[in-house]
Design an enzyme around this catalytic site. Structure first.
Site, PDB file in Angstrom:
ATOM      1  N   ASP A  63      -0.057 -90.896 -72.035  1.00 13.14           N
ATOM      2  CA  ASP A  63       0.422 -90.821 -73.412  1.00 13.14           C
ATOM      3  C   ASP A  63       1.009 -92.183 -73.769  1.00 13.14           C
ATOM      4  O   ASP A  63       1.179 -93.042 -72.901  1.00 13.14           O
ATOM      5  CB  ASP A  63       1.410 -89.669 -73.627  1.00 13.14           C
ATOM      6  CG  ASP A  63       2.705 -89.814 -72.836  1.00 13.14           C
ATOM      7  OD1 ASP A  63       2.732 -90.570 -71.845  1.00 13.14           O
ATOM      8  OD2 ASP A  63       3.695 -89.159 -73.194  1.00 13.14           O
ATOM      9  N   TYR A  65       3.303 -95.491 -74.712  1.00 12.87           N
ATOM     10  CA  TYR A  65       4.618 -95.986 -74.295  1.00 12.87           C
ATOM     11  C   TYR A  65       5.676 -95.430 -75.237  1.00 12.87           C
ATOM     12  O   TYR A  65       5.446 -95.281 -76.435  1.00 12.87           O
ATOM     13  CB  TYR A  65       4.650 -97.510 -74.332  1.00 12.87           C
ATOM     14  CG  TYR A  65       3.748 -98.181 -73.325  1.00 12.87           C
ATOM     15  CD1 TYR A  65       3.913 -97.959 -71.962  1.00 12.87           C
ATOM     16  CD2 TYR A  65       2.747 -99.062 -73.724  1.00 12.87           C
ATOM     17  CE1 TYR A  65       3.092 -98.589 -71.030  1.00 12.87           C
ATOM     18  CE2 TYR A  65       1.924 -99.696 -72.794  1.00 12.87           C
ATOM     19  CZ  TYR A  65       2.106 -99.454 -71.452  1.00 12.87           C
ATOM     20  OH  TYR A  65       1.299-100.081 -70.528  1.00 12.87           O
ATOM     21  N   PHE A  76      -2.316 -98.399 -72.114  1.00  7.76           N
ATOM     22  CA  PHE A  76      -1.810 -99.490 -71.273  1.00  7.76           C
ATOM     23  C   PHE A  76      -1.464-100.768 -72.039  1.00  7.76           C
ATOM     24  O   PHE A  76      -0.861-101.680 -71.487  1.00  7.76           O
ATOM     25  CB  PHE A  76      -2.787 -99.824 -70.129  1.00  7.76           C
ATOM     26  CG  PHE A  76      -2.964 -98.712 -69.144  1.00  7.76           C
ATOM     27  CD1 PHE A  76      -1.959 -98.386 -68.257  1.00  7.76           C
ATOM     28  CD2 PHE A  76      -4.144 -97.981 -69.111  1.00  7.76           C
ATOM     29  CE1 PHE A  76      -2.118 -97.359 -67.338  1.00  7.76           C
ATOM     30  CE2 PHE A  76      -4.319 -96.941 -68.210  1.00  7.76           C
ATOM     31  CZ  PHE A  76      -3.303 -96.626 -67.323  1.00  7.76           C
ATOM     32  N   HIS A 185      -2.999 -93.944 -59.779  1.00  7.35           N
ATOM     33  CA  HIS A 185      -2.547 -94.584 -61.010  1.00  7.35           C
ATOM     34  C   HIS A 185      -1.936 -95.953 -60.691  1.00  7.35           C
ATOM     35  O   HIS A 185      -1.360 -96.150 -59.610  1.00  7.35           O
ATOM     36  CB  HIS A 185      -1.502 -93.684 -61.684  1.00  7.35           C
ATOM     37  CG  HIS A 185      -1.177 -94.043 -63.085  1.00  7.35           C
ATOM     38  ND1 HIS A 185      -0.232 -94.995 -63.401  1.00  7.35           N
ATOM     39  CD2 HIS A 185      -1.673 -93.583 -64.260  1.00  7.35           C
ATOM     40  CE1 HIS A 185      -0.157 -95.108 -64.719  1.00  7.35           C
ATOM     41  NE2 HIS A 185      -1.021 -94.270 -65.267  1.00  7.35           N
TER      42      HIS A 185
END
Length: 219
Positions: A63, A65, A76, A185
């Site tokens: 989701d 930031y 990202f 991740h």
């Protein structure tokens, strides 16, 4: 919502369903009463920048930031003047290790998006300082539908699925034309459990070249 590209068909189909109208009503209230990210006009930035036709790589996040000034509608990515977040620091480190280069770039990944990298968060909004606060409002219905549209493409696409939440879309990817790469991740909590050393950026470009496509300029 006007996408001005071939994602419009998906939106026009999904807006007829109850879940997307519920999201619209929910967000109309939330944006008036709370701090929600990204700004309303950037919620669909990934789709506005990378058309379905041009999508040749999909990088799935989680989701947006959840701190002020960070989220810009791409997984990202952050605005050029914002400190690079830890997960993106690790993404850059992996690129440096694979290509034996030193990256000199900010955290804005818009150039990747314009090359055909769909930087997609399955959950498209978040409340300030509350990660995953919008994970149950229905966004995944829309983004899962987008993933299924990409899966149906005849031309080759690379899916980079990092972490368990991104890996959950694996169930939609049954087209043998595509390449699906998975690992842990890039978060500092998990990067050393398989993200570092995964070779995904080189493998992605090798696959694209083998299928007659322009490789992604990661740096």
């Amino acid at each position: 919502m006007n996408f001005n590209n071939d994602w419009q068909e998906l939106f026009d189909t999904e807006i007829q369903k109850e879940y997307l109208n519920k999201i619209n009503y929910f967000l109309a209230r939330e944006y008036k009463t709370k701090k929600i990210y990204p700004p309303k006009e950037k919620i669909f930035n990934a789709f506005l920048t990378t058309s379905l036709k041009d999508t040749k790589v999909v990088i799935l996040g989680q989701d947006p930031y959840h701190q002020p000034g960070q989220a810009q509608g791409f997984a990202f990515s952050v605005a050029p003047n914002v400190k690079i977040p830890p997960s993106l620091v690790n993404i850059y480190k992996e690129i440096e290790d694979e290509y034996h280069v030193k990256l000199h770039r900010n955290g804005d990944l818009t150039d990747w998006a314009k090359q055909g990298v769909l930087l997609l968060n399955p959950i498209l909004t978040v409340e300030d300082s509350k990660p995953l606060s919008h994970q149950n409002i229905g966004w995944q219905n829309f983004t899962d539908a987008a993933i299924q549209r990409i899966n149906e493409k005849e031309d080759a696409v690379v899916f980079l699925l990092w972490g368990s939440k991104a890996g959950a879309v694996r169930r939609f990817l049954n087209n043998p034309s595509h390449l699906v790469l998975t690992s842990s991740h890039p978060s500092p909590l998990s990067a050393y459990r398989g993200f570092f050393g995964n070779g995904h950026f080189k493998k992605c470009n090798e696959f694209l070249i083998a299928h007659g496509k322009e490789p992604i300029h990661w740096f």
